[in-house]
Enzyme design. Structure first.
Site, short mmCIF file in Angstrom:
data_model
loop_
_atom_site.label_atom_id
_atom_site.label_comp_id
_atom_site.label_asym_id
_atom_site.label_seq_id
_atom_site.Cartn_x
_atom_site.Cartn_y
_atom_site.Cartn_z
N ASN A 170 10.93 3.02 -0.36
CA ASN A 170 10.86 1.93 0.46
C ASN A 170 11.28 0.64 -0.39
O ASN A 170 10.86 -0.56 0.21
CB ASN A 170 9.38 1.63 0.51
CG ASN A 170 8.78 2.56 1.46
OD1 ASN A 170 9.53 3.26 2.24
ND2 ASN A 170 7.55 3.17 1.42
N THR A 208 1.57 7.16 -0.31
CA THR A 208 2.06 8.47 -1.08
C THR A 208 1.30 8.64 -2.32
O THR A 208 1.35 7.92 -3.31
CB THR A 208 3.57 8.24 -1.45
OG1 THR A 208 4.25 7.86 -0.05
CG2 THR A 208 4.14 9.41 -1.77
N LYS A 266 0.76 -1.27 0.00
CA LYS A 266 0.13 0.04 0.02
C LYS A 266 0.84 1.22 0.13
O LYS A 266 0.26 2.62 0.04
CB LYS A 266 -1.10 0.05 1.32
CG LYS A 266 -2.17 -1.15 1.05
CD LYS A 266 -2.94 -1.08 2.33
CE LYS A 266 -3.78 -0.13 2.53
NZ LYS A 266 -4.83 -0.28 3.53
N ASP A 267 1.99 1.14 -0.05
CA ASP A 267 2.94 2.49 0.03
C ASP A 267 4.19 2.17 -0.65
O ASP A 267 5.48 2.55 -0.40
CB ASP A 267 3.09 2.94 1.27
CG ASP A 267 3.68 4.57 1.07
OD1 ASP A 267 3.36 5.06 0.10
OD2 ASP A 267 4.32 4.89 2.12
N LEU A 268 4.29 1.38 -1.97
CA LEU A 268 5.42 0.96 -2.62
C LEU A 268 5.89 2.11 -3.44
O LEU A 268 5.16 2.89 -4.27
CB LEU A 268 5.18 -0.26 -3.66
CG LEU A 268 6.33 -0.68 -4.12
CD1 LEU A 268 7.18 -1.38 -3.14
CD2 LEU A 268 5.97 -1.98 -5.07
#
Length: 180
Positions: free
Chosen positions: A130, A167, A124-126
């Site tokens: 990260n 993001t 959910k925030d790749l």
């Protein structure tokens, strides 16, 4: 919950709105990453995210060292430091990548995502920050599972339209409404 201590000098490698990430070594000299919550009195949500991140790391194969502990009086996640650099920093430093190294890296990132998805985990925030790459060893790891979810737990529910997790620049257009 035990308290973690270190005698090594720690280096601040990232500071976000609610977390601080440090690089250093444990008392035995093993390289570690410490992710700690910044506020003296973190919210239940912040604590839950760090606990969820810990549980996610534990469920993934290859998480050599992962412990949830206290550091300087605050809840902290201790992880093995495999000597990698965020993809975002590599791109800043080198601009673009040559085709062969890029394709090797893309395959490793895809394989890492495959292993995560096989465990029914959605990150959910790749984003490049990260994705951690150790160019010496040719190893890729995906980090920061604070807002990840398990597919089996994911339910269809209405969410406030002005609230998105992740993001914005890396969220799919379908989620944000940026279709045109």
């Amino acid at each position: 919950m035990e308290t973690f201590t270190t005698t090594a000098q720690l280096e601040l490698i990232h500071e976000g709105p609610s977390t601080r990430i440090l690089r250093g070594a444990d008392t035995a000299g093993a390289p570690i990453i410490i992710k700690t919550l910044k506020p003296d009195h973190p919210s239940d949500r912040e604590i839950a995210r760090l606990r969820q991140e810990f549980e996610t790391y534990k469920s993934l194969d290859g998480a050599a060292r992962c412990e949830l502990t206290r550091y300087e009086g605050k809840i902290a996640l201790i992880l093995e430091d495999f000597g990698g650099t965020p993809l975002s920093k590599l791109l800043e430093k080198h601009g673009s990548l040559k085709l062969k190294p890029f394709l090797r890296m893309a395959i490793q990132i895809t394989d890492a995502l495959l292993q995560i998805h096989k465990k029914s985990i959605i990150h959910k925030d790749l984003k490049p920050a990260n994705i951690i790459i150790n160019t010496q060893r040719g190893e890729v790891r995906i980090i920061d599972f604070g807002i990840s979810t398990r597919l089996s737990r994911e339910t269809q529910q209405l969410v406030a339209p002005d609230y998105l997790e992740g993001t914005i620049a890396y969220i799919s257009p379908e989620q944000t409404g940026r279709m045109n």
